[in-house]
Scaffold this active site. Structure first.
Site, PDB file in Angstrom:
ATOM      1  N   TRP A 231      41.453  42.191  39.579  1.00 18.67           N
ATOM      2  CA  TRP A 231      41.332  40.737  39.734  1.00 18.67           C
ATOM      3  C   TRP A 231      41.028  40.428  41.203  1.00 18.67           C
ATOM      4  CZ3 TRP A 231      45.875  37.328  41.235  1.00 18.67           C
ATOM      5  CH2 TRP A 231      45.500  35.976  41.230  1.00 18.67           C
ATOM      6  N   ASP A 312      51.531  43.241  36.841  1.00 20.57           N
ATOM      7  CA  ASP A 312      51.011  41.878  36.850  1.00 20.57           C
ATOM      8  C   ASP A 312      50.775  41.501  35.382  1.00 20.57           C
ATOM      9  OD1 ASP A 312      49.653  39.515  37.048  1.00 20.57           O
ATOM     10  OD2 ASP A 312      48.019  40.265  38.308  1.00 20.57           O
ATOM     11  N   LYS A 348      47.680  31.163  31.250  1.00 23.79           N
ATOM     12  CA  LYS A 348      46.779  31.425  30.122  1.00 23.79           C
ATOM     13  C   LYS A 348      47.469  31.252  28.780  1.00 23.79           C
ATOM     14  CE  LYS A 348      44.670  33.289  33.659  1.00 23.79           C
ATOM     15  NZ  LYS A 348      43.367  33.280  34.230  1.00 23.79           N
TER      16      LYS A 348
HETATM   17  N1  KET Z   1      46.828  38.064  37.626  1.00 25.39           N
HETATM   18  C1  KET Z   1      45.648  38.239  37.003  1.00 25.39           C
HETATM   19  C2  KET Z   1      45.288  39.599  36.542  1.00 25.39           C
HETATM   20  C3  KET Z   1      44.811  37.140  36.812  1.00 25.39           C
HETATM   21  O1  KET Z   1      43.667  37.344  36.175  1.00 25.39           O
HETATM   22  C4  KET Z   1      45.183  35.871  37.276  1.00 25.39           C
HETATM   23  C5  KET Z   1      44.275  34.732  37.136  1.00 25.39           C
HETATM   24  C6  KET Z   1      46.432  35.750  37.892  1.00 25.39           C
HETATM   25  C7  KET Z   1      47.233  36.864  38.055  1.00 25.39           C
HETATM   26  C8  KET Z   1      46.964  34.475  38.437  1.00 25.39           C
HETATM   27  O2  KET Z   1      46.884  33.352  37.692  1.00 25.39           O
HETATM   28  P1  KET Z   1      47.884  32.126  37.996  1.00 25.39           P
HETATM   29  O3  KET Z   1      47.161  30.942  37.518  1.00 25.39           O
HETATM   30  O4  KET Z   1      48.169  32.118  39.455  1.00 25.39           O
HETATM   31  O5  KET Z   1      49.109  32.429  37.208  1.00 25.39           O
HETATM   32  N2  KET Z   1      43.049  34.844  36.908  1.00 25.39           N
HETATM   33  C9  KET Z   1      42.038  33.835  36.665  1.00 25.39           C
HETATM   34  C10 KET Z   1      42.097  32.624  37.523  1.00 25.39           C
HETATM   35  C11 KET Z   1      42.085  32.894  38.994  1.00 25.39           C
HETATM   36  O6  KET Z   1      41.288  33.688  39.492  1.00 25.39           O
HETATM   37  O7  KET Z   1      42.915  32.279  39.680  1.00 25.39           O
HETATM   38  C12 KET Z   1      40.679  34.516  36.660  1.00 25.39           C
HETATM   39  O8  KET Z   1      40.588  35.729  36.890  1.00 25.39           O
HETATM   40  O9  KET Z   1      39.680  33.836  36.385  1.00 25.39           O
END
Ligand code: KET
Length: 503
Positions: A231, A312, A348
Site C-alpha cells: 500500500w 495491517d 472499508k
Molecule cells: N492499510 C491498507 C493496506 C490500506 O489499503 C489502507 C487504505 C489503509 C491501511 C488505511 O485506511 P484508513 O482509511 O486509514 O483506515 N487504503 C486505501 C485508501 C488510502 O490510500 O488511504 C487505498 O489503498 O486506496
C-alpha cells in the site's frame, strides 16, 4: 530558469561558487533559490567547505556564496526580504525574494499516489470518466454507499441523546472491546487473560502510525520489513515515525502470484528482532494472499528468527466475505502464543472512511505487559492528537454489540464483496472475449479483495487516464470497488488498448 550546472551560476557574474556541480540554482519571478547538495561523503560533517584557506561550516559557506548572488539576482532592485534559509536532510536551500512570504523556500509537494488520483479525476470533465484509484466502495450506480446498519446505529445514537465529551486517550471502552473481539474472536483466550492492549486509533493509518511510533520508542533501530509492492502509504508512515525499513519480495510478475520463496528468504535474512509488516488479508495492491499452509510457514520462520509480526488489517470481511475467515492469519499467530501488533480499520468493511475509526492492538505474553504497553501507547497518542473521535467508535460498538445489527452488517458486507466478485468476473469475461491474442487474463479472477493488479506500467496507466479517462494508481492497480457492470466493457477496451499499444 533552473539549472544544476555552473553555467547558470556564472551567468550571474562574479559570484564565486566552488561546488557548482552540486548546486541547484533557480531564478523565477521575484525569487532566487539556491540549493546546496553536499557530496555524500560530506553530508553530516560540520566542516563541509573550504572558502579561501579557512574551513567553514556548510551553513556559513552557503550563506557566504549566497550573498554573492544577491546583487546579481535582482539587478537594480531593492531586495526587501531577508534571505530565507532552510535545511532539510542534507540539502541547504536559500531563497531570496523581493517582498514575498517567509515560506518562499517551501517547495511544492508531489500529489499523493492514491488520493492524488481522485483529485485528477475530479478535474476531468469527460462524461466517460471512471475513478478506479482509491479503494472505496461504490454502488452499481457508482455512488458512495452508507450501510443500512450504520444508519440504524446512528439513529439509535441520536435517539439516546449521547453527549460530545472527550473520550479517554485510549478511546471508547465499548469500541475497544468490540474491535479486539472481532479481530481475535469473542472467545479468544488472549482476551480472557487480559493479554491484549487495544487503543482506538485514527482509522488504519493512524493506528499504524501509533504502532510505528511505539516501535521507534521501544525498539530503537529495529527494522520493519515491508512487502514489495505494498500500500502506497506504508513507507511514508514508517519514514515519518523515524523507523528504518526495507522490503521483502512478495509479488512474482511472471506467475502473477506470490513469490513465496523470495518472501521467506528475505524474512530469514532480516536482522533478528525485526518487525514483519503483513497484510492480514486481501493484500493491497496485488490481491494475492498466502495460503493457510504458507501462513503456517511464515509464522514458523518469524518465531524461529525472533521477529515480530505487525499485521495491517484493513479489509477484514472483504477478502472472503467472512469476518472470521479473514482474521485467520492473525488468529494463527495468537494461537501459537506469538506476540504481535495489529492495526485495524473500519473504513472499508463498515464504509466509515471519513469517520477515521480503527485500532492498534498489541497481543502480548501477560496481562501485566499488556497494561504497560497500553499505558505507553496512550502516552504516545496524547501529544499527537490527544484523544480519538467518538462518532465512528459508537457506530462500531453499536453494530458489533447488537446481535441483529451484527447479522445485518454481515449480510451487507457479503453484498459488497459479492458485487466486487461479479464485476471481477465480468471484466475477465470482457477481456477474454475482446482480446483475440489468446493472452491469459485469469489473474483477474485469482486476485481477491477490492483491487486488481493489472500489470499495466506507468505509461500504460497514463494512457488509461489521458486517453480513456480511467483513473488508477500508477503501479497498475485498479479498484474494482469503483467499477460497475455497465462500465466493464469500456474498461476492457481501455486496458487492451493500453496494454498492446503503449510500451
Ligand atoms: N492499510 C491498507 C493496506 C490500506 O489499503 C489502507 C487504505 C489503509 C491501511 C488505511 O485506511 P484508513 O482509511 O486509514 O483506515 N487504503 C486505501 C485508501 C488510502 O490510500 O488511504 C487505498 O489503498 O486506496
Amino acid at each position: 530558469m533552473a539549472a544544476t550546472s555552473s553555467s547558470a551560476v556564472s551567468a550571474l557574474g562574479s559570484a564565486a561558487v566552488r561546488w557548482t556541480s552540486r548546486c541547484i540554482f533557480a531564478l523565477a519571478d521575484n525569487r532566487c533559490t539556491w540549493t546546496f547538495v553536499p557530496q555524500r561523503q560530506l553530508s553530516g560533517l560540520t566542516s563541509a567547505g573550504v572558502s579561501g584557506q579557512k574551513v567553514v561550516s556548510t551553513t556559513s559557506f552557503v550563506k557566504r556564496q549566497f550573498s554573492g548572488l544577491r546583487g546579481a539576482a535582482f539587478p537594480g532592485q531593492k531586495v526587501v526580504s531577508t534571505p530565507l534559509f532552510v535545511k532539510s536532510n542534507s540539502r541547504t536551500t536559500m531563497t531570496l525574494a523581493a517582498g514575498v512570504s517567509k515560506f518562499e523556500a517551501v517547495t511544492m509537494a508531489p500529489p499523493d499516489p492514491i488520493l492524488g488520483v481522485s483529485e485528477a479525476f475530479r478535474a476531468d470533465t469527460s462524461d466517460a470518466k471512471l475513478n478506479l484509484g482509491v479503494g472505496a466502495y461504490r454502488t452499481e450506480e457508482l455512488q458512495p454507499l452508507v450501510l443500512n446498519v450504520v444508519k440504524k446505529a446512528e439513529k439509535k445514537m441520536l435517539e439516546s441523546g449521547e453527549n460530545k465529551e472527550y473520550l479517554p486517550i485510549e478511546g471508547l471502552a465499548a469500541f475497544n472491546k468490540a474491535t479486539a473481539e472481532l479481530l481475535l474472536g469473542a472467545d479468544s483466550p488472549a482476551i480472557k487473560e487480559g493479554r491484549v492492549a487495544t487503543v482506538q486509533g485514527l482509522s488504519g493509518t493512524g493506528s499504524l502510525r501509533l504502532g510505528a511510533a511505539f516501535i521507534q520508542r521501544y525498539f530503537p533501530g529495529a527494522k520493519v520489513l515491508i512487502s514489495s509492492p505494498t500500500w502506497g502509504n506504508h513507507k511514508n508512515i514508517f519514514n515519518d515515525a523515524g523507523v528504518p525499513w526495507s522490503e521483502y519480495r512478495y509479488f512474482e510478475p511472471k506467475t502473477v502470484g506470490l513469490d513465496f520463496e523470495g518472501m521467506m528468504a528475505d524474512i530469514k535474512d532480516a536482522p533478528s528482532g525485526s518487525f514483519i509488516l503483513l497484510h492480514g488479508c486481501a493484500h493491497n495492491p496485488t490481491g494475492i494472499d498466502p495460503t493457510p499452509e504458507q501462513w503456517e510457514k511464515i509464522a514458523d520462520l518469524i518465531e524461529e528468527k525472533g521477529h515480530m509480526a505487525f499485521f495491517d488489517v484493513a479489509y477484514q470481511g472483504f477478502a472472503s466475505g467472512s469476518l472470521d475467515q479473514d482474521a485467520d492469519s492473525v488468529r494463527l499467530f495468537v494461537k501459537r502464543g506469538l506476540e504481535i501488533l495489529v492495526a485495524q480499520s473500519y473504513s472499508k468493511n463498515l464504509g466509515l472512511y471519513a469517520e477515521r475509526i480503527g485500532a492498534i492492538n498489541a497481543v502480548v505474553h501477560s496481562s501485566d505487559v499488556a497494561v504497560r504497553v497500553k499505558s505507553q501507547l496512550k502516552r504516545l497518542a496524547r501529544p499527537m492528537y490527544s484523544n480519538p473521535p467518538v462518532h465512528g467508535a459508537k457506530i462500531v460498538a453499536n453494530v458489533v454489540g447488537d446481535a441483529a445489527l451484527f447479522d445485518e452488517w454481515r449480510a451487507e458486507m457479503e453484498m459488497m464483496a459479492g458485487r466486487i466478485k461479479t464485476v471481477r468476473q465480468r471484466l475477465y469475461d470482457d477481456l477474454s472475449t475482446k482480446d483475440k491474442s489468446g493472452k491469459d487474463w485469469s489473474f483477474v479472477l485469482k486476485q481477491i479483495g477490492m483491487f486488481s493488479f493489472t500489470g499495466l506500467n506507468r505509461a500504460q496507466s497514463d494512457n488509461m487516464s489521458d486517453k480513456w479517462h480511467v483513473y488508477m494508481t500508477k503501479d497498475g492497480r485498479i479498484s474494482l470497488a469503483g467499477l460497475s457492470l455497465a462500465k466493464c466493457s469500456y474498461l476492457a477496451d481501455a486496458i487492451i488498448d493500453s496494454y498492446y499499444n503503449v510500451q
